[in-house]
Design a protein around this motif. Structure first.
Motif, PDB file in Angstrom:
ATOM      1  N   PHE A   1     103.195  78.649 106.965  1.00  0.00           N
ATOM      2  CA  PHE A   1     104.582  78.347 106.608  1.00  0.00           C
ATOM      3  C   PHE A   1     105.273  77.582 107.736  1.00  0.00           C
ATOM      4  O   PHE A   1     106.016  76.620 107.488  1.00  0.00           O
ATOM      5  N   LEU A   2     105.024  78.002 108.977  1.00  0.00           N
ATOM      6  CA  LEU A   2     105.615  77.282 110.102  1.00  0.00           C
ATOM      7  C   LEU A   2     105.044  75.872 110.216  1.00  0.00           C
ATOM      8  O   LEU A   2     105.721  74.960 110.701  1.00  0.00           O
ATOM      9  N   ALA A   3     103.794  75.690 109.764  1.00  0.00           N
ATOM     10  CA  ALA A   3     103.158  74.381 109.883  1.00  0.00           C
ATOM     11  C   ALA A   3     103.548  73.441 108.749  1.00  0.00           C
ATOM     12  O   ALA A   3     103.814  72.250 108.978  1.00  0.00           O
TER      13      ALA A   3
ATOM     14  N   LEU B   1      91.620  72.285 114.092  1.00  0.00           N
ATOM     15  CA  LEU B   1      91.216  71.231 115.011  1.00  0.00           C
ATOM     16  C   LEU B   1      91.919  69.908 114.731  1.00  0.00           C
ATOM     17  O   LEU B   1      92.129  69.104 115.650  1.00  0.00           O
ATOM     18  N   PHE B   2      92.282  69.670 113.476  1.00  0.00           N
ATOM     19  CA  PHE B   2      92.936  68.405 113.127  1.00  0.00           C
ATOM     20  C   PHE B   2      94.437  68.566 112.947  1.00  0.00           C
ATOM     21  O   PHE B   2      95.083  67.754 112.308  1.00  0.00           O
ATOM     22  N   GLY B   3      94.990  69.625 113.529  1.00  0.00           N
ATOM     23  CA  GLY B   3      96.418  69.859 113.414  1.00  0.00           C
ATOM     24  C   GLY B   3      97.259  68.758 114.009  1.00  0.00           C
ATOM     25  O   GLY B   3      98.312  68.390 113.465  1.00  0.00           O
ATOM     26  N   ALA B   4      96.811  68.211 115.135  1.00  0.00           N
ATOM     27  CA  ALA B   4      97.581  67.146 115.776  1.00  0.00           C
ATOM     28  C   ALA B   4      97.680  65.919 114.873  1.00  0.00           C
ATOM     29  O   ALA B   4      98.745  65.305 114.743  1.00  0.00           O
ATOM     30  N   ALA B   5      96.576  65.573 114.224  1.00  0.00           N
ATOM     31  CA  ALA B   5      96.596  64.425 113.309  1.00  0.00           C
ATOM     32  C   ALA B   5      97.476  64.705 112.106  1.00  0.00           C
ATOM     33  O   ALA B   5      98.190  63.828 111.618  1.00  0.00           O
ATOM     34  N   ILE B   6      97.453  65.953 111.621  1.00  0.00           N
ATOM     35  CA  ILE B   6      98.285  66.333 110.485  1.00  0.00           C
ATOM     36  C   ILE B   6      99.754  66.179 110.837  1.00  0.00           C
ATOM     37  O   ILE B   6     100.556  65.670 110.048  1.00  0.00           O
ATOM     38  N   ALA B   7     100.126  66.632 112.057  1.00  0.00           N
ATOM     39  CA  ALA B   7     101.519  66.527 112.486  1.00  0.00           C
ATOM     40  C   ALA B   7     101.936  65.072 112.671  1.00  0.00           C
ATOM     41  O   ALA B   7     103.066  64.691 112.344  1.00  0.00           O
ATOM     42  N   ALA B   8     101.039  64.239 113.209  1.00  0.00           N
ATOM     43  CA  ALA B   8     101.379  62.844 113.466  1.00  0.00           C
ATOM     44  C   ALA B   8     101.505  62.035 112.180  1.00  0.00           C
ATOM     45  O   ALA B   8     102.314  61.106 112.086  1.00  0.00           O
TER      46      ALA B   8
ATOM     47  N   PHE C   1      99.198  63.634 105.296  1.00  0.00           N
ATOM     48  CA  PHE C   1      98.332  64.807 105.324  1.00  0.00           C
ATOM     49  C   PHE C   1      99.010  66.101 104.911  1.00  0.00           C
ATOM     50  O   PHE C   1      98.328  67.059 104.559  1.00  0.00           O
ATOM     51  N   LEU C   2     100.346  66.155 104.973  1.00  0.00           N
ATOM     52  CA  LEU C   2     101.027  67.412 104.688  1.00  0.00           C
ATOM     53  C   LEU C   2     100.723  67.938 103.284  1.00  0.00           C
ATOM     54  O   LEU C   2     100.395  69.118 103.122  1.00  0.00           O
ATOM     55  N   PRO C   3     100.838  67.107 102.231  1.00  0.00           N
ATOM     56  CA  PRO C   3     100.507  67.626 100.888  1.00  0.00           C
ATOM     57  C   PRO C   3      99.062  68.106 100.786  1.00  0.00           C
ATOM     58  O   PRO C   3      98.784  69.133 100.145  1.00  0.00           O
ATOM     59  N   VAL C   4      98.149  67.387 101.443  1.00  0.00           N
ATOM     60  CA  VAL C   4      96.747  67.784 101.415  1.00  0.00           C
ATOM     61  C   VAL C   4      96.558  69.117 102.126  1.00  0.00           C
ATOM     62  O   VAL C   4      95.777  69.986 101.694  1.00  0.00           O
ATOM     63  N   THR C   5      97.299  69.314 103.214  1.00  0.00           N
ATOM     64  CA  THR C   5      97.203  70.562 103.977  1.00  0.00           C
ATOM     65  C   THR C   5      97.671  71.749 103.150  1.00  0.00           C
ATOM     66  O   THR C   5      97.054  72.822 103.172  1.00  0.00           O
TER      67      THR C   5
ATOM     68  N   GLY D   1     101.661  82.830 116.980  1.00  0.00           N
ATOM     69  CA  GLY D   1     100.679  81.864 117.452  1.00  0.00           C
ATOM     70  C   GLY D   1     101.078  80.437 117.123  1.00  0.00           C
ATOM     71  O   GLY D   1     100.995  79.540 117.980  1.00  0.00           O
ATOM     72  N   PHE D   2     101.525  80.197 115.875  1.00  0.00           N
ATOM     73  CA  PHE D   2     101.930  78.846 115.496  1.00  0.00           C
ATOM     74  C   PHE D   2     103.183  78.407 116.247  1.00  0.00           C
ATOM     75  O   PHE D   2     103.352  77.228 116.547  1.00  0.00           O
ATOM     76  N   LYS D   3     104.049  79.358 116.552  1.00  0.00           N
ATOM     77  CA  LYS D   3     105.269  79.012 117.273  1.00  0.00           C
ATOM     78  C   LYS D   3     104.973  78.533 118.686  1.00  0.00           C
ATOM     79  O   LYS D   3     105.588  77.568 119.171  1.00  0.00           O
ATOM     80  N   TYR D   4     104.021  79.196 119.361  1.00  0.00           N
ATOM     81  CA  TYR D   4     103.775  78.895 120.766  1.00  0.00           C
ATOM     82  C   TYR D   4     102.557  78.006 121.005  1.00  0.00           C
ATOM     83  O   TYR D   4     102.523  77.269 121.996  1.00  0.00           O
ATOM     84  N   TRP D   5     101.551  78.077 120.126  1.00  0.00           N
ATOM     85  CA  TRP D   5     100.316  77.327 120.371  1.00  0.00           C
ATOM     86  C   TRP D   5      99.977  76.329 119.274  1.00  0.00           C
ATOM     87  O   TRP D   5      99.080  75.508 119.439  1.00  0.00           O
ATOM     88  N   GLY D   6     100.622  76.413 118.125  1.00  0.00           N
ATOM     89  CA  GLY D   6     100.393  75.431 117.074  1.00  0.00           C
ATOM     90  C   GLY D   6      99.146  75.694 116.248  1.00  0.00           C
ATOM     91  O   GLY D   6      98.691  76.837 116.108  1.00  0.00           O
ATOM     92  N   TYR D   7      98.572  74.606 115.756  1.00  0.00           N
ATOM     93  CA  TYR D   7      97.476  74.699 114.790  1.00  0.00           C
ATOM     94  C   TYR D   7      96.227  75.369 115.349  1.00  0.00           C
ATOM     95  O   TYR D   7      95.442  75.936 114.587  1.00  0.00           O
ATOM     96  N   VAL D   8      96.042  75.317 116.652  1.00  0.00           N
ATOM     97  CA  VAL D   8      94.827  75.891 117.246  1.00  0.00           C
ATOM     98  C   VAL D   8      94.746  77.404 117.012  1.00  0.00           C
ATOM     99  O   VAL D   8      93.677  78.008 117.173  1.00  0.00           O
ATOM    100  N   THR D   9      95.851  78.016 116.582  1.00  0.00           N
ATOM    101  CA  THR D   9      95.855  79.454 116.294  1.00  0.00           C
ATOM    102  C   THR D   9      94.840  79.827 115.232  1.00  0.00           C
ATOM    103  O   THR D   9      94.318  80.952 115.223  1.00  0.00           O
TER     104      THR D   9
END
Length: 245
Positions: free
Chosen positions: A37-39, A115-122, A127-131, A212-220
């Protein structure tokens, strides 16, 4: 480590193994749902809410949002179907890893997501709908696994149903029976303990996932993927060893 989790995902089941696996998967579901949800700004295990949103969006004329909701619903459905296909195929092949296969797939999907969270955010517009669809697929995949393993006695993402069952058992618990009543009302304390544990597991996973998502992001999601992989590996290795002999 393997002796501690031996039998958790094997085809030879016990009520204790079902409960332990259900608690772990409930934790993973809570972490993925809250962190997701945070992502992506949407809960992906709540099909009741998604179907209600589709109805609202259709009435309000937001057809694009209604189609997105339907895509989420279909993804959850496909995840459950994928589990059924993989498990039934594995059982036909007499594989000890029949229940591990969909969990390995879920582990891989979570790993890709993390692992591909950074690309999703960029490239969020792309990518958001696919995610969102991927997360719904994961939730359907996982919920179907424990449902099929436990013969529908345990679910990990359907918290509404779990809370309903808890309320029913608590109602029985506080019910005042008349003296010498032939059929007294009695709460099923074992069922109450299991359902409460699953809800608490989901809540704990949600707290840690959101943090985890708040402080470390997708790598959680990477440790979650590693946990599922670890649970699934032993029966898979047993099958590979048996095929090699």
């Amino acid at each position: 480590m393997f002796p501690l989790i031996h039998g958790w995902t094997d085809v030879q089941r016990s009520p204790g193994a079902n409960l332990r696996l259900g608690l772990v998967l409930s934790f993973v579901a809570g972490a993925t749902n809250a962190g997701g949800f945070l992502a992506v700004g949407r809960y992906t295990s709540h099909m009741t809410g998604i179907v209600s949103s589709v109805a609202d969006d259709v009435v309000l004329g937001h057809l694009d949002l209604a189609l997105a909701g339907l895509a989420c619903l279909v993804a959850f459905l496909l995840g459950a179907m994928c589990t059924a296909i993989m498990v039934n195929w594995g059982l036909r092949q007499h594989l000890r890893s029949s229940y591990s296969l969909p969990l390995m797939l879920e582990s891989f999907a979570l790993l890709v997501f993390g692992l591909f969270g950074a690309a999703i955010a960029a490239w969020s517009q792309v990518f958001l709908p696919v995610t969102v669809v991927l997360l719904c697929f994961i939730m359907g995949l996982q919920n179907a696994v424990i449902t099929k393993i436990s013969k529908a006695e345990i679910r990990t993402t359907h918290i509404t149903g779990l809370v309903t069952d808890i309320g029913i058992e608590l109602g029985k618990w506080v019910y005042l029976n008349r003296l010498q009543e032939p059929s007294p009302v009695r709460a099923n304390r074992e069922r109450l303990r299991i359902q409460t544990g699953l809800v608490l597991g989901f809540l704990l996973g949600g707290l840690l996932g959101a943090m985890g998502f708040k402080y470390w992001g997708y790598v959680t999601t990477v440790p979650l993927a590693g946990l599922l992989w670890l649970l699934s590996l032993r029966p898979l290795l047993d099958d590979l060893r048996q095929r090699a002999t």
